[in-house]
Design an enzyme around this catalytic site. Structure first.
Site, PDB file in Angstrom:
ATOM      1  N   GLY A  80       0.789  -1.221   0.000  1.00 48.51           N
ATOM      2  CA  GLY A  80       0.000   0.000   0.000  1.00 48.51           C
ATOM      3  C   GLY A  80       0.823   1.273   0.000  1.00 48.51           C
ATOM      4  CD  GLN A 112      -8.554 -11.393   1.018  1.00 47.24           C
ATOM      5  OE1 GLN A 112      -8.639 -12.361   0.274  1.00 47.24           O
ATOM      6  NE2 GLN A 112      -9.462 -11.130   1.941  1.00 47.24           N
ATOM      7  NE  ARG A 128     -10.017  -8.288   0.338  1.00 45.21           N
ATOM      8  CZ  ARG A 128      -9.389  -7.159   0.055  1.00 45.21           C
ATOM      9  NH1 ARG A 128      -9.809  -6.386  -0.931  1.00 45.21           N
ATOM     10  NH2 ARG A 128      -8.323  -6.794   0.747  1.00 45.21           N
ATOM     11  CB  CYS A 146      -2.597  -9.735  -1.615  1.00 38.75           C
ATOM     12  SG  CYS A 146      -4.033  -8.748  -2.078  1.00 38.75           S
ATOM     13  CG  ASN A 147      -5.013  -9.405  -6.552  1.00 42.75           C
ATOM     14  OD1 ASN A 147      -5.352 -10.577  -6.616  1.00 42.75           O
ATOM     15  ND2 ASN A 147      -5.875  -8.441  -6.266  1.00 42.75           N
TER      16      ASN A 147
END
Length: 346
Positions: free
Chosen positions: A115, A304, A173, A145-146
């Site tokens: 982030g 995730q 999600r 995460c992706n």
């Protein structure tokens, strides 16, 4: 006996609590403590579990709030930083950049999460794709995460036969389990292309051309990414599955086994007894691996909340030069997290 690397975790939320657990499992690392700013549910749960980790307050206001809630603290974030060799910063986006000033003040290494903006660190890091680039570097930033799971899959094929380009669709999600800030939705929302995950992949793997689309979905347990990949060397579906099977952090599953989607994998992780229903591995559906000409198409599941934990541990190993190659560094992480051991029992 070699001295253990001393690690601190800033931010005890979705990622931070999992990072703390992951570090605590490493036989060559010592978790010195964790820091947070408020008596969140995660922090209250830490107290109810008997304070297995020392807690430090991230601010003066936080100290008062934590003490007011009857939660014992061991000092301030600045105290924690002084006691460690390296910090894992899992705070909210933007806070890590501010904390960096503290890490620099005391000459400490630090790992930041996806982030944060890329300029917070010296190297944009992935344990399998560019482990050696992080060696001895003070500040590393992890991928999201992706992107973490996507790079695992693409790098896996790339090292075997080479990859020219990829095109991805991310079915994302909308929020983590237990979150309410995104509201209750009954719709799909598309982002402007290309997705940052494709751009991030090219940052770490500049020899691969990538683009992608992202779609937000009203679910909470995991993302699914479909990938269309052009290999440099033509391979069969069987070849691709054999390559995936060899990767410790990739599970090959099938619909016939009962893995119907993301929820099936979350339930399976809980049935395994994994804490919080976590799974460190991504999953590739064998049923989804098909060919169109030379192109391969497949679908992967991204858990995730936990998928980035192994790569964070890899980052510690690289930054602190605990191991000097991707093979030895990732193998040590996998050993302590028991990643890939299931492959020997099936």
């Amino acid at each position: 006996m070699e001295k253990k690397i001393r690690v601190g975790v800033a931010g005890y939320g979705v990622i931070g609590q999992r990072l703390a657990d992951g570090v605590a499992l490493q036989g060559d690392m010592e978790l010195v403590g964790v820091a947070d700013v408020m008596p969140t549910l995660s922090v209250r749960a830490l107290k109810e579990k008997g304070m297995p980790y020392r807690l430090f307050a991230a601010s003066v206001e936080g100290k008062a709030a934590l003490e007011g809630a009857g939660i014992p603290i061991s000092g301030m974030l600045e105290d924690l930083v002084q006691q460690v060799d390296i910090m894992l910063d899992a705070t909210s986006a933007g806070i890590g950049a501010k904390n960096k000033l503290l890490y620099e003040k005391y000459g400490k290494h630090a790992i930041f999460q996806g982030g944060e903006k890329n300029d917070v660190a010296n190297v944009f890091f992935h344990g399998y794709a560019n482990f050696e680039k992080g060696l001895g570097v003070d500040f590393l930033k992890l991928t999201s995460c992706n992107t973490t799971g996507l790079i695992r899959a693409v790098d896996c094929i790339d090292r075997a036969v080479g990859v020219e380009k990829v095109a991805i669709t991310i079915i994302r999600r909308v929020a983590d389990p237990g979150d309410y800030h995104r509201g209750l939705t009954n719709a799909l929302q598309i982002d402007k292309a290309p997705s940052h995950q494709a751009l991030d992949l090219m940052t770490i793997m500049p020899h691969v051309e990538a683009t992608g689309i992202l779609i937000h979905t009203p679910v909470t347990h995991g993302h699914i990414i479909t990938v269309v990949l052009t290999p440099k060397q033509d391979i069969s579906v069987k070849d691709a599955l054999e390559i995936f099977e060899k990767h410790p952090r990739i599970r090959v599953v099938s619909i016939g086994e009962g893995f119907l989607g993301n929820a099936s994998l979350f339930r399976y992780a809980r049935d395994l007894g994994n804490p919080r229903g976590d799974m460190y591995e991504i999953a590739v559906w064998s049923d989804s691996v098909v060919k169109s000409g030379r192109d391969l198409m497949f679908a992967i599941n991204i858990p995730q909340e936990s998928v980035v934990i192994p790569e964070n541990i890899d980052a510690i190993r690289s930054s602190m030069k605990m191991q000097l190659t991707r093979e030895t560094g990732t193998a040590e992480t996998n050993k302590y997290l028991r990643i890939g051991t299931w492959k020997k029992t099936v």
